[in-house]
Write an enzyme that holds these catalytic residues in place. Structure first.
Site, PDB file in Angstrom:
ATOM      1  N   LYS A 118     -55.230  37.346  18.125  1.00 31.53           N
ATOM      2  CA  LYS A 118     -54.481  36.084  18.110  1.00 31.53           C
ATOM      3  C   LYS A 118     -54.677  35.342  19.432  1.00 31.53           C
ATOM      4  CE  LYS A 118     -50.167  36.580  16.995  1.00 31.53           C
ATOM      5  NZ  LYS A 118     -48.689  36.702  16.968  1.00 31.53           N
ATOM      6  N   LYS A 130     -47.797  44.277  23.510  1.00 31.72           N
ATOM      7  CA  LYS A 130     -46.505  44.109  22.836  1.00 31.72           C
ATOM      8  C   LYS A 130     -45.568  45.170  23.363  1.00 31.72           C
ATOM      9  CE  LYS A 130     -44.808  41.395  19.619  1.00 31.72           C
ATOM     10  NZ  LYS A 130     -45.275  40.042  19.235  1.00 31.72           N
ATOM     11  N   ASP A 170     -39.684  38.047  20.780  1.00 36.72           N
ATOM     12  CA  ASP A 170     -40.104  38.349  19.404  1.00 36.72           C
ATOM     13  C   ASP A 170     -38.790  38.595  18.664  1.00 36.72           C
ATOM     14  OD1 ASP A 170     -42.780  39.021  17.807  1.00 36.72           O
ATOM     15  OD2 ASP A 170     -41.327  40.506  17.167  1.00 36.72           O
TER      16      ASP A 170
END
Ligand code: NDP
Ligand code: 2IT
Length: 449
Positions: A118, A130, A170
């Site tokens: 991405k 992440k 997130d």
């Protein structure tokens, strides 16, 4: 695809499964990417010789840590924190933090793996990572959230830095949490290092449009996809699952572009409003009062609330899954197709199961994979980093125009790459190949890393 290439891809996948036991979501994300890379490996055998896929599938670094905190009643709780620094070939590690009870290593690895490609697609200098925790923010007081964030950052800070690793939000991590995390980072390091986190508030180095960016970017991408079929949003009935950050701003921009969002949801149920979802009500309920979507009915009695309902059963033209992974399965895909849905784009990460993706691709409806369609959030994070680096602050319109340009660029790159490799209109193949090639071509000159 030659048999040799196919065999290598199968071997790599089996090795990933063996080396990462029990991490079903990570296996799924790897499979979805590497099974589309056969054509590029056949054209570029150097990628195989260099074992680039094997290298990319192994995170550069994985950090797992204890997060102890005390609730308002004085009871001690222990959660687990994670940061998986997957790839720094293109820039410092970059990717969000998720606080949700379902978080375990396999979820963080799938998200980190997706983030590599991405971030590459955005064209910005950012690597992939992440992190998060199995902490459940639901029902916690503001003070409990603050104490948790402070404890989480007390360990994580030693692994971060504007040139090292730059987290953002997130699921379960929004502006409030980023504030507490930044405050604790600043206190521990004695550095006002704005570029170490993105999604910051405007009073301490944030960027306009970052809050809106993922949802707006998703709508911009869908606008581009529709245009390839001579269509636009005007009069289109749309479904947006979830009612969090991504969903809210997807709804807002779809409405601005002339579409009508008739339903959204949360993990308890679906709200269906034939008059069009009232975005001000959703913002107040979710962003200000932190209530459930079922309360929407209090303000719009004509709307229909379906406890535990399946949003994908409602007839629509456009579907935008914006909640969580694997929320749209094969049965739901069949419903959408039978009801005449002509376009799906993913605001969430990996919301569509492999069997459902297969049906969309076979039916040749427009299908935009998350690593392309939800990249507006991280792209605007990179714009926030740019502003922090030059101690500048851009206005809303300027920043939004940049975001739209980036989404148009990602769309063009996916569309053209798919055609170049013989799969016109297949955005999944286009996104995977374009993202993979950017990372691979950056890794080769750096030597064996
Ligand atoms: P939020 O926490 O703001 O909202 C999440 C929404 O999804 C809520 O409505 C939540 O409902 C729902 N949801 C979460 N988990 C589940 C579940 N297991 N089942 C059903 N519904 C669920 O998160 P975001 O809007 O930020 O994130 C949504 C998705 O978008 C995620 O997949 C994330 O990875 C992705 N994404 C986010 C970006 C960002 O910038 N924030 C960027 C790119 C992708 P409930 O309140 O009931 O839990
Ligand atoms: O999935 C994602 O792209 C995000 N949660 C945003 C990451 C970021 O660094 O802005």
């Amino acid at each position: 695809m030659s048999q040799i290439v196919e065999n290598r891809i199968n071997e790599i996948y089996e090795q990933v499964v063996r080396r990462n036991p029990g991490e079903a979501e990570f296996h799924q994300a790897v499979k979805e990417v590497i099974e589309t890379l056969g054509v590029v490996l056949a054209r570029h055998p150097e990628y195989l010789d260099q074992k680039l896929i094997e290298r990319i599938c192994e995170p550069e670094r994985q950090i797992i840590f204890r997060v102890p905190w005390v609730d308002d009643a004085g009871e001690i709780h222990i959660n687990r924190g994670f940061r998986v620094q997957f790839s720094s070939a293109l820039g410092p590690y970059k990717g969000g933090l998720r606080f949700h009870p379902s978080v375990y290593l396999g979820i963080i690895k799938f998200l980190g793996f997706e983030q590599i490609f991405k971030n590459a697609l955005t064209g910005m200098p950012i690597g992939g990572a992440k992190g998060g925790s199995d902490f459940d923010p639901k029902g916690k007081s503001d003070n409990e959230i603050m104490r948790f964030c402070q404890s989480f950052m007390t360990e994580l800070h030693r692994h971060l830095g504007e040139y090292i690793d730059v987290p953002a939000g997130d699921i379960g991590v929004g502006g409030r949490e980023i504030g507490y995390l930044f405050g604790q980072y600043k206190r521990l390091t004695n550095r006002y290092e704005a570029g170490v986190l993105t999604g910051k508030g405007m009073s301490y180095g944030g960027s306009l449009v970052r809050r809106e960016a993922t949802g707006y970017g998703l709508a911009f991408f869908m606008k581009e996809m529709l245009a390839t079929r001579g269509q636009d949003f005007a009069g289109k009935r749309c479904l947006v699952s979830g009612s969090g950050n991504v969903a809210i701003y997807a709804i807002e921009k779809v409405h601005e572009l002339g579409g009508k969002v008739i339903a959204c949801s949360d993990s308890n149920g679906v709200i269906y409003d034939e008059n069009g979802i009232n975005i001000e009500t959703v913002k107040r309920l979710k962003e200000v009062e932190r209530r459930r979507i079922s309360d929407y009915k209090e303000f719009h009695p004509n709307a229909d609330y379906r406890a535990n309902g399946n949003i994908w059963e409602i007839p629509c033209d456009v579907a935008l899954p914006c909640a969580t992974q694997n929320e749209l399965n094969e049965a739901s895909a069949i419903k959408l197709l039978n009801n005449g849905c002509m376009a799906v784009a993913e605001g969430a990460n990996m919301p569509t199961t492999p069997a459902a993706i297969k049906l969309f691709r076979e039916a040749k409806i427009l299908y935009g994979p998350g690593k392309a369609t939800n990249a507006g959030g991280v792209a605007t994070s990179a714009l926030e980093m740019q502003q922090n680096a030059c101690r500048d602050s851009w206005n809303f319109d300027f920043t939004e125009t940049k975001l739209e340009g980036i989404m148009q660029g990602i769309h063009a790159s996916c569309f053209e790459t798919a055609a170049e490799y013989g799969f016109p209109g297949d955005y999944l193949i286009g996104a995977n190949i374009a993202g993979f090639r950017k990372v691979a071509d950056a890794m080769i000159p750096l030597g064996l890393i």
